[in-house]
Design a protein around this motif. Structure first.
Motif, PDB file in Angstrom:
ATOM      1  N   ARG A 111       0.831  -1.216   0.000  1.00 49.05           N
ATOM      2  CA  ARG A 111       0.000   0.000   0.000  1.00 49.05           C
ATOM      3  C   ARG A 111       0.862   1.261   0.000  1.00 49.05           C
ATOM      4  NH1 ARG A 111      -3.000  -3.389  -1.535  1.00 49.05           N
ATOM      5  NH2 ARG A 111      -4.931  -3.991  -0.555  1.00 49.05           N
ATOM      6  N   LEU A 112       1.933   1.253   0.776  1.00 51.68           N
ATOM      7  CA  LEU A 112       2.818   2.425   0.802  1.00 51.68           C
ATOM      8  C   LEU A 112       3.514   2.625  -0.533  1.00 51.68           C
ATOM      9  CD1 LEU A 112       4.351   2.196   4.385  1.00 51.68           C
ATOM     10  CD2 LEU A 112       2.610   3.790   3.541  1.00 51.68           C
ATOM     11  N   ALA A 113       3.783   1.536  -1.233  1.00 49.64           N
ATOM     12  CA  ALA A 113       4.393   1.646  -2.564  1.00 49.64           C
ATOM     13  C   ALA A 113       3.452   2.333  -3.542  1.00 49.64           C
ATOM     14  CB  ALA A 113       4.779   0.259  -3.078  1.00 49.64           C
ATOM     15  N   ILE A 114       2.168   2.292  -3.251  1.00 47.00           N
ATOM     16  CA  ILE A 114       1.177   2.977  -4.083  1.00 47.00           C
ATOM     17  C   ILE A 114       0.968   4.412  -3.606  1.00 47.00           C
ATOM     18  CG2 ILE A 114      -1.261   3.029  -4.746  1.00 47.00           C
ATOM     19  CD1 ILE A 114      -1.190  -0.083  -4.486  1.00 47.00           C
ATOM     20  N   THR A 115       0.781   4.580  -2.313  1.00 45.62           N
ATOM     21  CA  THR A 115       0.377   5.899  -1.802  1.00 45.62           C
ATOM     22  C   THR A 115       1.519   6.899  -1.678  1.00 45.62           C
ATOM     23  OG1 THR A 115       0.540   5.178   0.513  1.00 45.62           O
ATOM     24  CG2 THR A 115      -1.605   4.943  -0.578  1.00 45.62           C
ATOM     25  N   ASP A 116       2.719   6.441  -1.337  1.00 44.63           N
ATOM     26  CA  ASP A 116       3.833   7.384  -1.204  1.00 44.63           C
ATOM     27  C   ASP A 116       4.111   8.139  -2.511  1.00 44.63           C
ATOM     28  OD1 ASP A 116       4.132   6.817   1.491  1.00 44.63           O
ATOM     29  OD2 ASP A 116       5.889   5.527   1.212  1.00 44.63           O
ATOM     30  N   PRO A 117       4.169   7.450  -3.659  1.00 44.26           N
ATOM     31  CA  PRO A 117       4.381   8.183  -4.916  1.00 44.26           C
ATOM     32  C   PRO A 117       3.222   9.126  -5.270  1.00 44.26           C
ATOM     33  CG  PRO A 117       4.903   5.863  -5.216  1.00 44.26           C
ATOM     34  CD  PRO A 117       4.265   5.998  -3.871  1.00 44.26           C
ATOM     35  N   LEU A 118       2.000   8.751  -4.887  1.00 53.59           N
ATOM     36  CA  LEU A 118       0.872   9.648  -5.149  1.00 53.59           C
ATOM     37  C   LEU A 118       1.012  10.944  -4.356  1.00 53.59           C
ATOM     38  CD1 LEU A 118      -2.083   7.098  -5.175  1.00 53.59           C
ATOM     39  CD2 LEU A 118      -1.082   8.291  -7.137  1.00 53.59           C
ATOM     40  N   LEU A 119       1.442  10.832  -3.117  1.00 54.39           N
ATOM     41  CA  LEU A 119       1.658  12.029  -2.313  1.00 54.39           C
ATOM     42  C   LEU A 119       2.785  12.876  -2.906  1.00 54.39           C
ATOM     43  CD1 LEU A 119       1.047  13.780   0.130  1.00 54.39           C
ATOM     44  CD2 LEU A 119       2.584  12.317   1.463  1.00 54.39           C
ATOM     45  N   ALA A 120       3.837  12.229  -3.326  1.00 58.93           N
ATOM     46  CA  ALA A 120       4.943  12.963  -3.958  1.00 58.93           C
ATOM     47  C   ALA A 120       4.477  13.665  -5.229  1.00 58.93           C
ATOM     48  CB  ALA A 120       6.096  12.008  -4.258  1.00 58.93           C
ATOM     49  N   ARG A 121       3.630  13.010  -5.996  1.00 59.08           N
ATOM     50  CA  ARG A 121       3.094  13.620  -7.230  1.00 59.08           C
ATOM     51  C   ARG A 121       2.250  14.844  -6.898  1.00 59.08           C
ATOM     52  NH1 ARG A 121       3.459  15.444 -12.039  1.00 59.08           N
ATOM     53  NH2 ARG A 121       1.701  15.059 -13.404  1.00 59.08           N
ATOM     54  N   ALA A 122       1.452  14.755  -5.849  1.00 56.90           N
ATOM     55  CA  ALA A 122       0.642  15.911  -5.443  1.00 56.90           C
ATOM     56  C   ALA A 122       1.538  17.080  -5.055  1.00 56.90           C
ATOM     57  CB  ALA A 122      -0.279  15.529  -4.287  1.00 56.90           C
ATOM     58  N   ARG A 123       2.615  16.798  -4.345  1.00 59.42           N
ATOM     59  CA  ARG A 123       3.569  17.864  -3.974  1.00 59.42           C
ATOM     60  C   ARG A 123       4.199  18.475  -5.220  1.00 59.42           C
ATOM     61  NH1 ARG A 123       6.361  14.226   0.539  1.00 59.42           N
ATOM     62  NH2 ARG A 123       4.912  14.616   2.237  1.00 59.42           N
ATOM     63  N   ASP A 124       4.584  17.615  -6.167  1.00 61.22           N
ATOM     64  CA  ASP A 124       5.203  18.114  -7.402  1.00 61.22           C
ATOM     65  C   ASP A 124       4.238  19.000  -8.187  1.00 61.22           C
ATOM     66  OD1 ASP A 124       7.483  16.705  -6.751  1.00 61.22           O
ATOM     67  OD2 ASP A 124       7.094  15.072  -8.179  1.00 61.22           O
ATOM     68  N   LEU A 125       2.978  18.578  -8.266  1.00 65.32           N
ATOM     69  CA  LEU A 125       1.972  19.379  -8.966  1.00 65.32           C
ATOM     70  C   LEU A 125       1.769  20.723  -8.282  1.00 65.32           C
ATOM     71  CD1 LEU A 125      -0.663  16.622  -9.790  1.00 65.32           C
ATOM     72  CD2 LEU A 125       0.767  17.873 -11.429  1.00 65.32           C
ATOM     73  N   ARG A 126       1.702  20.696  -6.938  1.00 62.79           N
ATOM     74  CA  ARG A 126       1.560  21.952  -6.199  1.00 62.79           C
ATOM     75  C   ARG A 126       2.748  22.865  -6.467  1.00 62.79           C
ATOM     76  NH1 ARG A 126       3.343  21.591  -0.563  1.00 62.79           N
ATOM     77  NH2 ARG A 126       5.236  21.732  -1.786  1.00 62.79           N
ATOM     78  N   ASP A 127       3.944  22.312  -6.386  1.00 65.30           N
ATOM     79  CA  ASP A 127       5.147  23.125  -6.600  1.00 65.30           C
ATOM     80  C   ASP A 127       5.178  23.736  -7.993  1.00 65.30           C
ATOM     81  OD1 ASP A 127       5.980  22.541  -4.025  1.00 65.30           O
ATOM     82  OD2 ASP A 127       7.461  21.041  -4.653  1.00 65.30           O
ATOM     83  N   ALA A 128       4.841  22.951  -8.995  1.00 61.30           N
ATOM     84  CA  ALA A 128       4.847  23.443 -10.375  1.00 61.30           C
ATOM     85  C   ALA A 128       3.809  24.540 -10.562  1.00 61.30           C
ATOM     86  CB  ALA A 128       4.601  22.296 -11.352  1.00 61.30           C
TER      87      ALA A 128
END
Length: 76
Positions: free
Chosen positions: A48-65
């Motif tokens: 589950r963490l292998a799925i959710t951790d990258p999703l959280l990172a993607r949300a951060r990247d989208l926010r930053d961009a």
């Protein structure tokens, strides 16, 4: 992308939306973490963490961009 093509008069709304997107992703991730904490199956937790951790990172990247584009547009 919306920060680049959206209505320039609403650019700050796009920034707020990006911040709220990341906040929602963080909240969901916290719920996943607390629920996984009670699981005895370590394999399921890792899966589950292998799925959710990258999703959280993607949300951060989208926010930053988005914020980079928004802040460049609104600064005097």
């Amino acid at each position: 992308r919306l920060a680049e093509i959206g209505n320039p008069n609403r650019i700050s709304d796009t920034g707020v939306a990006a911040i709220l997107l990341e906040a929602a992703a963080r909240a969901a991730h916290l719920n996943v973490l607390i629920n996984l904490k009670g699981l005895a199956e370590a394999d399921v937790t890792r899966e589950r963490l292998a799925i959710t951790d990258p999703l959280l990172a993607r949300a951060r990247d989208l926010r930053d961009a988005a914020m980079h584009t928004v802040e460049a547009a609104v600064r005097p």
